[in-house]
Design a protein around this motif. Structure first.
Motif, mmCIF file in Angstrom:
data_model
loop_
_atom_site.group_PDB
_atom_site.id
_atom_site.type_symbol
_atom_site.label_atom_id
_atom_site.label_comp_id
_atom_site.label_asym_id
_atom_site.label_seq_id
_atom_site.Cartn_x
_atom_site.Cartn_y
_atom_site.Cartn_z
ATOM 1 N N GLU A 17 0.818 -1.207 0.000
ATOM 2 C CA GLU A 17 0.000 0.000 0.000
ATOM 3 C C GLU A 17 0.853 1.259 0.000
ATOM 4 O O GLU A 17 1.945 1.298 0.570
ATOM 5 C CB GLU A 17 -0.954 0.003 1.196
ATOM 6 C CG GLU A 17 -0.279 -0.149 2.547
ATOM 7 C CD GLU A 17 -1.283 -0.176 3.669
ATOM 8 O OE1 GLU A 17 -1.485 0.887 4.299
ATOM 9 O OE2 GLU A 17 -1.854 -1.249 3.923
ATOM 10 N N PHE A 18 0.328 2.289 -0.666
ATOM 11 C CA PHE A 18 1.013 3.570 -0.780
ATOM 12 C C PHE A 18 0.020 4.693 -0.512
ATOM 13 O O PHE A 18 -1.120 4.644 -0.977
ATOM 14 C CB PHE A 18 1.605 3.753 -2.182
ATOM 15 C CG PHE A 18 2.550 2.652 -2.601
ATOM 16 C CD1 PHE A 18 3.909 2.737 -2.333
ATOM 17 C CD2 PHE A 18 2.063 1.527 -3.272
ATOM 18 C CE1 PHE A 18 4.768 1.727 -2.729
ATOM 19 C CE2 PHE A 18 2.917 0.505 -3.661
ATOM 20 C CZ PHE A 18 4.271 0.606 -3.393
ATOM 21 N N ALA A 19 0.474 5.708 0.211
ATOM 22 C CA ALA A 19 -0.384 6.855 0.487
ATOM 23 C C ALA A 19 -0.409 7.824 -0.688
ATOM 24 O O ALA A 19 -1.380 8.551 -0.869
ATOM 25 C CB ALA A 19 0.079 7.574 1.751
ATOM 26 N N ARG A 20 0.657 7.837 -1.502
ATOM 27 C CA ARG A 20 0.754 8.790 -2.613
ATOM 28 C C ARG A 20 1.228 8.088 -3.881
ATOM 29 O O ARG A 20 1.958 7.091 -3.821
ATOM 30 C CB ARG A 20 1.735 9.912 -2.273
ATOM 31 C CG ARG A 20 1.399 10.693 -1.010
ATOM 32 C CD ARG A 20 2.446 11.776 -0.778
ATOM 33 N NE ARG A 20 3.785 11.181 -0.736
ATOM 34 C CZ ARG A 20 4.905 11.857 -1.009
ATOM 35 N NH1 ARG A 20 4.838 13.124 -1.366
ATOM 36 N NH2 ARG A 20 6.082 11.247 -0.929
ATOM 37 N N VAL A 21 0.827 8.603 -5.020
ATOM 38 C CA VAL A 21 1.288 8.070 -6.299
ATOM 39 C C VAL A 21 2.798 8.192 -6.393
ATOM 40 O O VAL A 21 3.478 7.296 -6.910
ATOM 41 C CB VAL A 21 0.614 8.815 -7.472
ATOM 42 C CG1 VAL A 21 1.224 8.375 -8.799
ATOM 43 C CG2 VAL A 21 -0.889 8.546 -7.484
ATOM 44 N N ALA A 22 3.365 9.288 -5.860
ATOM 45 C CA ALA A 22 4.814 9.495 -5.906
ATOM 46 C C ALA A 22 5.563 8.368 -5.197
ATOM 47 O O ALA A 22 6.640 7.951 -5.639
ATOM 48 C CB ALA A 22 5.169 10.843 -5.280
#
Length: 205
Positions: free
Chosen positions: A117-122
């Motif tokens: 999981e990632f909080a941001r696309v970056a």
């Protein structure tokens, strides 16, 4: 306002401060997803949820929902059993809402998927730059750089599947994907719909 009160053992201040935290549980075999899921659903309806509790005196939960001018609709709902949707593939989830991200990743992980999981696309782009790629990417395709992330991952895995989660159809983000490599999951969505969409997309050839 909907109020639910029980006469259980209640909660101390330390427990009460963590009731909305995904995966936090005081039960030996609990998942810690029940209250975070309820909180996320209420918030998706522009509502608010509170809790009051005292050790030895039970707990009271209150759900506040906005007033609507729509006429009341009276109907019954038959809730079907969840489909068999287990898998072992690697999934990437990009979602800035922590409660929703933890809820979705936890549900999919329980079904056997390997979830990153990632909080941001970056953050996902940085991980993609290291040469790794999932079998399926789940993200809000309207996010900035979402198209860039999809392209980067498809270069590493031409069989990549994209599950675009958004209120409106994200047509611009899907141009680089063959017709059978993506699907749109409108927000808000039911758990059963999420599981079916993920499994169905992964099984599409």
């Amino acid at each position: 306002m909907i109020q639910v009160t029980d006469t259980g053992t209640g909660m101390d201040a330390a427990t009460l401060s963590r009731v909305w935290e995904p995966f936090f549980t005081t039960k030996a075999h609990g998942t810690g997803l029940g209250l975070p899921m309820a909180f996320a659903v209420v918030r998706s309806c522009d509502g608010h949820m509170t809790v009051r509790s005292t050790p030895g005196a039970g707990s009271t939960f209150e759900i506040f929902l906005p007033e609507t001018a729509e006429q009341e609709q009276v109907y019954s709902t038959v809730i079907p059993s969840l489909p068999g949707a287990r898998g072992s593939e690697t999934l990437w989830i990009v979602e800035d809402d922590e409660v929703l991200r933890k809820m979705v990743s936890g549900i999919l992980a329980v079904d056997g998927y390997r979830v990153q999981e990632f909080a941001r696309v970056a953050d996902a782009l940085a991980r993609a730059g290291k040469g790794t790629a999932p079998h399926l990417l789940l993200l809000d395709a309207s996010e900035t750089d979402a198209v860039k992330l999809g392209r980067a991952l498809r270069e590493r895995n031409p069989q990549l599947k994209l599950l675009a989660v958004s209120i409106d159809s994200p047509a611009s983000a899907l141009r680089d994907f063959p017709p059978r490599s993506f699907a749109h999951l409108p927000k808000p969505f039911a758990l059963s719909t999420l599981l079916r969409s993920v499994r169905g997309l992964l099984d599409t050839r």
